[in-house]
Scaffold this active site. Sequence first.
Site, PDB file in Angstrom:
ATOM      1  N   LYS A  50       0.835  -1.303   0.159  1.00  0.00           N
ATOM      2  CA  LYS A  50      -0.031   0.144   0.057  1.00  0.00           C
ATOM      3  C   LYS A  50       0.773   1.153  -0.041  1.00  0.00           C
ATOM      4  CE  LYS A  50      -3.802   2.668   1.103  1.00  0.00           C
ATOM      5  NZ  LYS A  50      -4.197   3.326   0.101  1.00  0.00           N
ATOM      6  N   THR A  51       0.496   2.486  -0.583  1.00  0.00           N
ATOM      7  CA  THR A  51       1.146   3.609  -0.529  1.00  0.00           C
ATOM      8  C   THR A  51       1.436   4.042   0.589  1.00  0.00           C
ATOM      9  OG1 THR A  51       0.024   4.181  -2.679  1.00  0.00           O
ATOM     10  CG2 THR A  51       1.200   5.948  -1.459  1.00  0.00           C
ATOM     11  N   GLY A  77      -8.195   7.552   0.953  1.00  0.00           N
ATOM     12  CA  GLY A  77      -7.198   8.611   1.622  1.00  0.00           C
ATOM     13  C   GLY A  77      -6.016   8.311   2.222  1.00  0.00           C
ATOM     14  N   CYS A 135      -2.968   9.446  -6.927  1.00  0.00           N
ATOM     15  CA  CYS A 135      -4.239   8.956  -6.105  1.00  0.00           C
ATOM     16  C   CYS A 135      -5.151   9.949  -6.253  1.00  0.00           C
ATOM     17  CB  CYS A 135      -3.615   9.067  -4.623  1.00  0.00           C
ATOM     18  SG  CYS A 135      -5.065   8.820  -3.326  1.00  0.00           S
ATOM     19  N   ILE A 195      -3.806   1.288 -14.989  1.00  0.00           N
ATOM     20  CA  ILE A 195      -4.283   2.391 -14.564  1.00  0.00           C
ATOM     21  C   ILE A 195      -4.806   2.612 -12.951  1.00  0.00           C
ATOM     22  CG2 ILE A 195      -5.245   3.029 -16.810  1.00  0.00           C
ATOM     23  CD1 ILE A 195      -7.822   2.429 -15.883  1.00  0.00           C
ATOM     24  N   GLY A 251      -6.565  -2.775 -14.309  1.00  0.00           N
ATOM     25  CA  GLY A 251      -8.050  -2.102 -14.406  1.00  0.00           C
ATOM     26  C   GLY A 251      -9.012  -3.159 -14.626  1.00  0.00           C
ATOM     27  N   GLY A 252      -9.692  -3.512 -13.723  1.00  0.00           N
ATOM     28  CA  GLY A 252     -10.730  -4.646 -13.588  1.00  0.00           C
ATOM     29  C   GLY A 252     -10.594  -5.977 -14.207  1.00  0.00           C
ATOM     30  N   GLY A 273      -6.540  -5.918  -8.898  1.00  0.00           N
ATOM     31  CA  GLY A 273      -6.667  -5.173  -7.689  1.00  0.00           C
ATOM     32  C   GLY A 273      -8.048  -5.577  -7.015  1.00  0.00           C
TER      33      GLY A 273
HETATM   34  O1  RRO Z   1      -5.709   5.357  -0.538  1.00  0.00           O
HETATM   35  C1  RRO Z   1      -6.473   5.831  -1.414  1.00  0.00           C
HETATM   36  O2  RRO Z   1      -7.536   6.327  -1.269  1.00  0.00           O
HETATM   37  C2  RRO Z   1      -6.119   5.600  -2.999  1.00  0.00           C
HETATM   38  C3  RRO Z   1      -4.763   5.543  -3.484  1.00  0.00           C
HETATM   39 BR1  RRO Z   1      -3.463   5.898  -2.452  1.00  0.00          BR
HETATM   40  C4  RRO Z   1      -4.680   5.310  -4.915  1.00  0.00           C
HETATM   41  O3  RRO Z   1      -3.507   5.562  -5.260  1.00  0.00           O
HETATM   42  N1  RRO Z   1      -5.803   5.053  -5.502  1.00  0.00           N
HETATM   43  C5  RRO Z   1      -6.825   4.984  -5.241  1.00  0.00           C
HETATM   44  O4  RRO Z   1      -7.846   4.526  -5.566  1.00  0.00           O
HETATM   45  N2  RRO Z   1      -7.017   5.098  -3.575  1.00  0.00           N
END
Ligand code: RRO
Length: 306
Positions: A50-51, A77, A135, A195, A251-252, A273
């Site tokens: 996760k980011t 978020g 994001c 994407i 993507g899907g 995803g």
């Molecule tokens: O955490 C998110 O809301 C989020 C991120 Br970082 C992202 O890159 N893409 C997304 O759909 N949600």
Amino acid sequence: MGAHAAVDFCGLRLAHPIVNASGTFDAIAARRTFGDELLDEFPFSAFVSKTITLEPRDGNPPPRLWETPAGLINSIGLPNRGLTGYLEHDLPQLAQLPVPLITNVMGSTADDVGRLVEATGERAEIAAIELNVSCPNVRTGLDVGASAESLAALLHAVRPLTRKPLIVKLTPNTADVAAVAVAAEAEGADAVSLINTLRATAFEPGADPWRPRPWLGGGGGGLSGPAIRAVALAQVAAVAARVSIPIVGMGGVASGRHARDLLGAGAALIAVGTESFRDPAAGARIAAELKSLQNAETPATCRKLA
Ligand code: RRO
């Protein structure tokens, strides 16, 4: 059936072409739930975290999810422990996974991104870095991934800070994604991934239909799932026509056929995803389906040898 053809991706040798999309599979929680069985049958050939951001974040207020007829809107978020929390708490656990680890990072300034890239780049447990410039749920003030010029400036500053493979996660929320990908390649990105989710919103159910209010705590969100598959195909094909670095397509994707389509459009790896939320073993199923499709296209004599 023959073994999967291993894939070389930015110098990483992966057992098959299916990885997870960042933020859609919590490997630490999955290990708690499924135990060491998860390690024996890990669904992906590499794991994308996760980011993470420099400082810890709580994420957006609830509600964070909205189901559409063919997709999911999220407004998560970016909740995360921050760089130090990730390195101390998550990394030792993620390093136990049986596949290479790709750490996804995001910052709101070039300085922040530089610090994230430098710190993650120093860790031997991390095989590659994915830079999230896409994001839809955080107002950073700089929509860096939407413009070729601003992405070029960011990469110019941070690319020299690590020798690890750097994957740039592109946004679909831009007029010309291929131009942004070209800029990423020119500034030294080793790969691009796309994407991310498409900017979307949902109205509160039951509200006065003529005075709608947004349902999601963050106001708007990002759409994923089957609804965006055709957009992903088009954008991956558009990017593949303009760059020669490898593409992680997503993507899907919910079946081997969907994965094959994205490979046909020019992707080198496929990320799963939203489908993993429905079925945490989806990655393994899709990899197996893809393998059957590849074997079906291989002449029988070659199949015996494989
Ligand atoms: O955490 C998110 O809301 C989020 C991120 Br970082 C992202 O890159 N893409 C997304 O759909 N949600």
